[in-house]
Scaffold this active site. Structure first.
Site, short mmCIF file in Angstrom:
data_model
loop_
_atom_site.label_atom_id
_atom_site.label_comp_id
_atom_site.label_asym_id
_atom_site.label_seq_id
_atom_site.Cartn_x
_atom_site.Cartn_y
_atom_site.Cartn_z
N ALA A 98 0.84 -1.20 0.00
CA ALA A 98 0.00 0.00 0.00
C ALA A 98 0.88 1.26 0.00
CB ALA A 98 -0.92 0.01 1.21
N ASP A 99 1.98 1.20 0.71
CA ASP A 99 2.88 2.35 0.75
C ASP A 99 3.46 2.64 -0.64
OD1 ASP A 99 3.00 3.21 3.55
OD2 ASP A 99 3.76 1.22 3.92
#
Lengths: 396, 422
Positions: free
Chosen positions: B170-171
């Site tokens: 997600a980062d």
């Protein structure tokens, strides 16, 4: 004044399936004019991939195609024919960017490699996406999403250590390549706007995957440590994982303050120095064992809300069906409804980010060849008779 | 979290001048540790397993993603720190931050204020859930976002619990979308002279990547479930044991032609003639037996050897590479993917190189990750023209710092710091 951030850029999207189309979708969604070029009568492979409403295959009803090609115009052109090549070059004259994801060598075989196209349009940016890149010993190897995930290093880091390495769900290597390609393309636009010079971009799925191994490369370089898959645990943070609760699963994460976390969970045993240390991941079984009973007597929604009241970063482990009902997405109007003359009305994921001056907009994906007349007649000056002849000869 | 740092890494690699704004309490470096050799995974985050005199300059997690950047220290809880940051905003193009939404406002550094300082400024706020809505103030890390978009539930083997992507997915994904947003805003500014404020919710930036599952739900009401390494239409499609300890190979077959080539490489054993495997549909329906038979064959061979043999026959196959194999991979070596950097405190090591190749402006790894406060003199002195006395005053008042605070808590607690591109 342009009304969207990328207004005024003309992109020819020759790509298919996911990687290239997602790159071109991002450009289109933020204002570039993207002309998607598909094989006459056949179209993008994602038109055949589905999901289809009612599982009935139909080239205008593939959910994947509809999602990945919003805001684009669609034409058909057989670039494997002589007149197709000439027409494509005429389109290139007016274009800023070409996006393609053929196997390396295909564009050159058609006489449409960067060297040929730059003759037509000196400032052209050409973004090529492939599984292993445009050069190197694996250049001509066949790829697929799972192959890229394996060869880029994700799979050995994902999954249960007692079972086989696991791929990320869906087509994540394809999406990563598309994202990298989109960023690289705008970097090239930035340069071109300054110097007038275009360039060729080589995006490899393997490298897109290998770029985001979350410090595994540096850890190996620093100490020869080969990180491997750890199930649902994180390699440094403990706890950071999905754990069972009364009615399903909850993502448990300690956050900033361990004492605060232990207090929230009413589990003072967690405060013993051994477990309060940053090295507590060594005792992950013990930490999780201490937390488990508290979780098991509570429901996920209740745990999530109360953890957030304490400012502890728990999260819900949601299924796809739960996304659309989520009040945060709803309050922000993330999901967008779009109609389509053949497929009907569906809800689509909306803007991945919001720009104050230049809003995202959603227009449905094109039908196969929908904009032939507009692009060929109004744009290139073909007559309707020309169009009929080209159609008859299978060029468009 | 490295959503913000990953976004600025992409821009730094392409030549942007990135100044990381850090402070003693928040450096993204994990804070200061006593010198030790902690061993295990944590120990391996430091060169030779040794935290060294200044652990915060030797931390793999930080050093990998912050190459090509400068770093200064500035305490934004102090008025002088805020004043100096505004002077930096005046000479910058972009401000990147990934605090929870209220933080920049509390500093007196929200967009309306920064726009007053520099009307053309582009500011991007990368929060978990966005700048408004009921979850606005909710706290999260990347792993929580993966859970909240359905990725954790889908990452897994059939009929087992949710796992997670083994990388900060997600980062990275949010970082990529953020870099795209910044570049789009820069173009808009070039054409119009106007800045932009970008509200990036990590959750919304990751959601498109489960788009195919969302479309299946909206078109059919079907809720996707984890399917391990299998594919909705290809078969065989999976991960198979190869010779050696924890060694594996993936194979993906999408046509009868590929199936025949595959059988041929296996030596056309009689079972491949079985009608259970006659076409794609029957292979798909009988995957359980099929996978077992394939694995009986693959487990006799080295995964690289099999990949090369299968690829030469036109079959989609790949060795499942661990990081040691990845760094030795002949293809990536020939492409020069990994690049060497010398860091004054961490030594000389290989790092992942450029994420893509550009013919005219290739970019490169030109600077190692900065040491804590390394560029205070350059940024405050040269870029802002501050005097020695001013620098001294900042140090005395604790606006700048010489070392991070002790690392007493989980390293992840330190959250993120704003970064700027000057």
């Amino acid at each position: 004044m342009p009304d969207q951030a990328l207004s005024g850029l003309l992109v020819l999207d020759l790509s298919e399936d996911i990687s290239g189309p997602y790159c071109a979708k991002l450009l289109a969604d933020y204002g570039a004019e993207v002309i998607k070029i598909e094989v006459p009568g056949w179209g993008d492979s994602s038109r055949r991939r589905g999901p289809f409403p009612g599982d009935q295959p139909h080239q205008e009803r593939s959910g994947l195609f509809l999602f990945l090609n919003t805001n684009k115009k669609g034409i058909t052109l057989n670039i494997k024919s002589g007149s197709g090549v000439e027409i494509f070059k005429r389109l290139v004259e007016g274009a800023d960017i070409v996006v393609e994801n053929f196997r390396p060598g295909v564009m050159a075989g058609l006489g449409l490699d960067y060297e040929a196209l730059v003759e037509v349009k000196p400032s052209l940016i050409m973004t090529s996406i492939s599984y292993f890149g445009q050069r190197g010993p694996y250049r001509d190897y066949q790829g697929s999403d799972i192959v890229a995930q394996a060869m880029g290093g994700w799979m050995q880091l994902t999954g249960d250590p007692a079972l086989e390495p696991l791929k990320l769900p869906g087509s994540q290597a394809e999406f990563q390549a598309g994202l990298n390609a989109a960023v690289a393309t705008l970097c090239a636009v930035y340069l071109r706007d300054q110097s007038g010079e275009g360039q060729q971009i080589d995006v490899s799925l393997q490298e897109a995957v290998a770029s985001i191994l979350e410090s595994a490369v540096a850890m190996y370089s620093y100490s020869r440590f080969v990180r491997r898959r750890m199930g649902s645990r994180h390699h440094l943070q403990c706890p950071s994982r999905a754990m069972p609760c009364k009615d399903g699963w909850i993502h448990v994460q300690a956050g900033a303050n361990w004492d605060h976390f232990a207090t929230f969970l009413e589990t003072p045993e967690l405060m013993q120095p051994r477990l309060a240390s940053i090295l507590r991941y060594r005792y992950a079984d013990e930490v999780e064992g201490l937390i488990q009973p508290w979780l098991e007597s509570r429901e996920a929604g209740e745990i999530f809300s109360s953890a957030q009241e304490w400012r502890i970063p728990f999260a819900m482990v949601l299924g796809i069906d739960e996304l659309m009902e989520d009040r945060q997405y709803k309050a922000r109007g993330f999901f967008q409804e779009m109609g389509h003359p053949v497929a009907g009305r569906f809800t689509y994921p909306g803007a991945p980010f919001r720009m104050s001056e230049t809003p995202w907009q959603g227009r449905r994906a094109p039908l196969l060849g929908e904009h032939n007349e507009e692009i060929y007649c109004e744009g290139l000056g073909f007559s309707k008779g020309d169009l009929a002849r080209l159609r008859e000869n299978g060029v468009i | 979290m490295f959503a913000g740092p990953y976004a600025t890494k992409l821009l730094a690699d392409m030549g942007a001048e990135i100044i990381r704004v850090e402070c003693a309490a928040r450096s993204g470096r994990g804070g200061m540790l006593p010198r030790m050799k902690p061993g295990g995974i944590f120990g391996s985050s430091f060169p030779d397993g040794d935290t060294g005199e200044r652990s915060y300059n030797r931390f793999a997690y930080y050093n990998e993603v912050n190459r090509n950047k400068y770093a200064i220290t500035l305490d934004l809880t102090k008025p002088l720190g805020v004043a100096v940051l505004k002077r930096l905003v005046k000479i910058s193009d972009v401000v990147v931050e990934n605090f929870t939404p209220r933080v920049m406002g509390n500093f007196g550094l929200d967009y309306p204020i920064l726009k007053g300082v520099n009307p053309q400024i582009i500011m991007i706020s990368m929060s978990g859930y966005g700048q408004d809505g009921p979850y606005r103030d909710y706290v999260t890390y990347g792993e929580g976002i993966e859970a909240m978009v359905g990725l954790s539930k889908l990452t897994g083997y059939p009929h087992r619990g949710p796992l997670k992507p083994g990388v900060a997915y997600a980062d990275a994904t949010s970082g990529l979308h953020a870099a795209f947003a910044i570049l789009a805003a820069l173009r808009y500014r070039r054409l119009t002279g106007k800045g932009n404020y970008i509200d990036l919710s990590m959750r919304e930036a990751v959601t498109p990547l489960v788009g195919e599952f969302i479309m299946d739900y909206v078109t059919n009401g079907r809720v996707a479930m984890p399917m391990g390494n299998r594919h909705p239409s290809m078969a065989p499609h999976g991960c198979y044991r190869s010779r050696g300890e924890d060694s594996w190979l993936v194979i993906a077959i999408s046509s009868d032609e590929e199936w025949r080539s595959f059988c041929h490489v296996m030596g056309d054993p009689p079972w491949t003639e079985d009608e259970r495997f006659a076409d794609t549909l029957s292979r798909w329906q009988n995957q359980e037996e099929l996978d077992q038979l394939i694995e009986d064959w693959t487990s006799q061979y080295d995964h690289y050897e099999l990949m090369n043999r299968l690829q030469q026959a036109g079959v989609k196959a790949g060795a499942v590479l661990d990081v040691a194999e990845l760094m030795e991979d002949p293809h990536l070596r020939e492409r020069g993917f990994f690049e060497r950097l010398s860091h004054p405190e961490a030594g000389t090591h290989l790092y992942p190189g450029l994420s893509w190749r550009m013919a005219v402006t290739p970019g490169r790894l030109r600077l190692p990750a900065p040491c804590f406060g390394e560029h205070n003199q350059y940024v405050f002195g040269e870029l802002l023209g501050m005097s020695e006395e001013e620098l001294l005053r900042m140090a005395e008042e604790g606006v700048t710092a010489s070392e991070p605070l002790l690392w007493e808590e989980d390293f992840s607690s330190l959250g993120e710091v704003p970064e700027m591109e000057a």
